[in-house]
Design a protein around this motif. Sequence first.
Motif, short mmCIF file in Angstrom:
data_model
loop_
_atom_site.label_atom_id
_atom_site.label_comp_id
_atom_site.label_asym_id
_atom_site.label_seq_id
_atom_site.Cartn_x
_atom_site.Cartn_y
_atom_site.Cartn_z
N PHE A 56 0.81 -1.22 0.00
CA PHE A 56 0.00 0.00 0.00
C PHE A 56 0.84 1.27 0.00
CE2 PHE A 56 -2.50 -3.38 1.98
CZ PHE A 56 -3.63 -3.35 1.18
N LEU A 57 2.17 1.12 -0.02
CA LEU A 57 3.05 2.27 -0.13
C LEU A 57 3.29 2.57 -1.61
CD1 LEU A 57 5.75 1.38 2.57
CD2 LEU A 57 3.74 2.84 2.85
N SER A 58 3.35 3.84 -1.95
CA SER A 58 3.60 4.21 -3.35
C SER A 58 5.07 3.98 -3.67
CB SER A 58 3.25 5.68 -3.58
OG SER A 58 4.18 6.52 -2.91
N TRP A 59 5.36 3.90 -4.98
CA TRP A 59 6.75 3.72 -5.39
C TRP A 59 7.60 4.92 -5.01
CZ3 TRP A 59 8.97 -0.58 -6.03
CH2 TRP A 59 8.31 -1.67 -6.59
N VAL A 60 7.00 6.08 -4.87
CA VAL A 60 7.77 7.25 -4.44
C VAL A 60 8.35 7.01 -3.05
CG1 VAL A 60 7.62 9.70 -3.87
CG2 VAL A 60 6.36 8.81 -5.83
N ILE A 61 7.54 6.45 -2.16
CA ILE A 61 8.00 6.16 -0.80
C ILE A 61 9.04 5.05 -0.82
CG2 ILE A 61 7.28 5.34 1.47
CD1 ILE A 61 4.57 6.66 0.97
N ILE A 62 8.78 4.01 -1.62
CA ILE A 62 9.73 2.88 -1.70
C ILE A 62 11.09 3.37 -2.19
CG2 ILE A 62 10.20 0.65 -2.75
CD1 ILE A 62 7.86 0.57 -0.83
N VAL A 63 11.09 4.18 -3.23
CA VAL A 63 12.36 4.69 -3.78
C VAL A 63 13.02 5.63 -2.78
CG1 VAL A 63 13.37 6.11 -5.61
CG2 VAL A 63 11.65 4.39 -6.18
N GLY A 64 12.22 6.43 -2.08
CA GLY A 64 12.77 7.30 -1.04
C GLY A 64 13.47 6.51 0.05
N ILE A 65 12.86 5.43 0.48
CA ILE A 65 13.48 4.55 1.48
C ILE A 65 14.77 3.95 0.93
CG2 ILE A 65 13.20 2.40 2.79
CD1 ILE A 65 10.20 3.06 2.97
N SER A 66 14.74 3.57 -0.35
CA SER A 66 15.94 3.00 -0.98
C SER A 66 17.10 3.99 -0.97
CB SER A 66 15.62 2.57 -2.42
OG SER A 66 14.61 1.60 -2.46
N PHE A 67 16.80 5.26 -1.27
CA PHE A 67 17.84 6.28 -1.25
C PHE A 67 18.41 6.47 0.16
CE2 PHE A 67 16.02 7.95 -5.33
CZ PHE A 67 17.19 7.84 -6.07
N LEU A 68 17.53 6.47 1.15
CA LEU A 68 17.98 6.62 2.54
C LEU A 68 18.85 5.45 2.98
CD1 LEU A 68 14.71 7.94 4.25
CD2 LEU A 68 16.80 9.24 3.78
N MET A 69 18.54 4.26 2.46
CA MET A 69 19.29 3.07 2.85
C MET A 69 20.59 2.91 2.07
SD MET A 69 17.54 1.56 5.25
CE MET A 69 18.17 -0.10 5.26
N PHE A 85 25.75 2.10 -4.72
CA PHE A 85 24.69 1.22 -5.20
C PHE A 85 23.82 1.89 -6.27
CE2 PHE A 85 25.45 -0.44 -0.88
CZ PHE A 85 25.68 -1.77 -1.18
N LEU A 86 23.54 3.18 -6.09
CA LEU A 86 22.53 3.86 -6.89
C LEU A 86 23.03 4.32 -8.26
CD1 LEU A 86 20.93 6.02 -4.06
CD2 LEU A 86 20.08 3.87 -5.01
N THR A 87 24.33 4.43 -8.43
CA THR A 87 24.85 4.89 -9.73
C THR A 87 25.75 3.85 -10.40
OG1 THR A 87 26.70 6.00 -8.61
CG2 THR A 87 24.74 7.33 -9.08
N GLU A 88 25.78 2.65 -9.87
CA GLU A 88 26.57 1.57 -10.46
C GLU A 88 25.63 0.69 -11.29
OE1 GLU A 88 29.54 -0.41 -11.79
OE2 GLU A 88 29.96 1.11 -10.25
N PRO A 89 25.80 0.64 -12.63
CA PRO A 89 24.87 -0.11 -13.49
C PRO A 89 24.69 -1.57 -13.12
CG PRO A 89 26.30 1.30 -14.82
CD PRO A 89 26.82 1.36 -13.42
N ARG A 90 25.74 -2.23 -12.61
CA ARG A 90 25.64 -3.67 -12.34
C ARG A 90 24.68 -3.98 -11.19
NH1 ARG A 90 31.40 -5.16 -9.41
NH2 ARG A 90 31.55 -3.28 -8.11
N TYR A 91 24.35 -2.98 -10.37
CA TYR A 91 23.44 -3.21 -9.25
C TYR A 91 21.99 -2.87 -9.58
CZ TYR A 91 27.73 -3.34 -6.43
OH TYR A 91 28.96 -3.65 -5.91
N PHE A 92 21.76 -2.18 -10.70
CA PHE A 92 20.44 -1.58 -10.94
C PHE A 92 19.33 -2.63 -11.05
CE2 PHE A 92 17.08 0.25 -13.55
CZ PHE A 92 16.82 1.42 -12.86
N TRP A 93 19.51 -3.64 -11.88
CA TRP A 93 18.47 -4.65 -12.06
C TRP A 93 18.16 -5.38 -10.76
CZ3 TRP A 93 20.97 -7.08 -17.06
CH2 TRP A 93 20.78 -6.19 -18.13
#
Length: 301
Positions: free
Chosen positions: A119-132, A154-162
């Motif tokens: 029930f969380l939006s992807w905006v919140i999920i991505v925000g949590i990902s950035f914080l982590m 993690f966030l700017t390395e292509p091999r981790y994105f998928w």
Amino acid sequence: MKATLTAMRKDFFLYLLILPGVLYFVLFKYVPMWGVLIAFQDYSPYLGFLHSPWVGFEHFERLFSGSDFTMLFRNTMMINLLSLVFFFPLPIIVSLSLNEIRREWFKRTIQSIIYLPHFLSWVIIVGISFLMLSKTSGVINELIAAAGGIKIDFLTEPRYFWWLLTLQTIWKEVGWGTVIFLAAIAGVDVQLYEAARMDGAGRLRQMWHVTLPAIRNVIVVLLILRIGHIMDVGFEQVYLMMNGAVSEVADVFDTYVYRSGIRQGQFSFSTAVGLFKSVVGLIFVIGANRLAKKFGEEGVY
């Protein structure tokens, strides 16, 4: 025809109950299919469907001959294949595990907790990902640094994105994915478990020889339907996670349509891309359904 009308009069109120659902699919699924025509036109909102010039397969030729097509197809397929391999089995495993919990209050508590991320939006999920995962102040990188390690971008390395997309999907949707499987497990005949226990089967063997075969048809149907969405990654999640450093592995058909089709007003071209995705999905559904029937399963149709 007369027999059909008689049956409809007899069960008039039952047919009345399904009327809202029928109207929904007619108005929002079938009527909009008329818009597929603009994939074969040089569509102009001022000229409309009837007067826009026809260009045939020009937009499809442009899509297939474009330098980005191979990259878009690769990224879309790989993200979906990772989700199919690592995400699809998890709701089944979690459902089987929940079914083995005997204390009802504990089972319901666990269910509520794992349902919440859906029930969380992807905006919140991505925000949590950035914080982590942020390299500068992310919790995980702070722990790595505290342990004497080197921080990982993690966030700017292509091999981790998928893998990041797959982990986000797992965390967000695994709990909600158990709903259908738990409902299917609830319909398994209790006498089958009693017979298995009398034969000396423990919980794992009951799970393997009773529960899984009983819900196999449900698993196959959901797998076929999931394969039908093999070209749908989900625009919001990818768009929010994408940045210039990972664009080579992040750009998919959905983001491409938004960037090249919607923002630039190329409605015909974006419709052609969407139609291509739908055709590929249809081919996969038909192929998976035929394969399932060859193995003795019921399939979708």
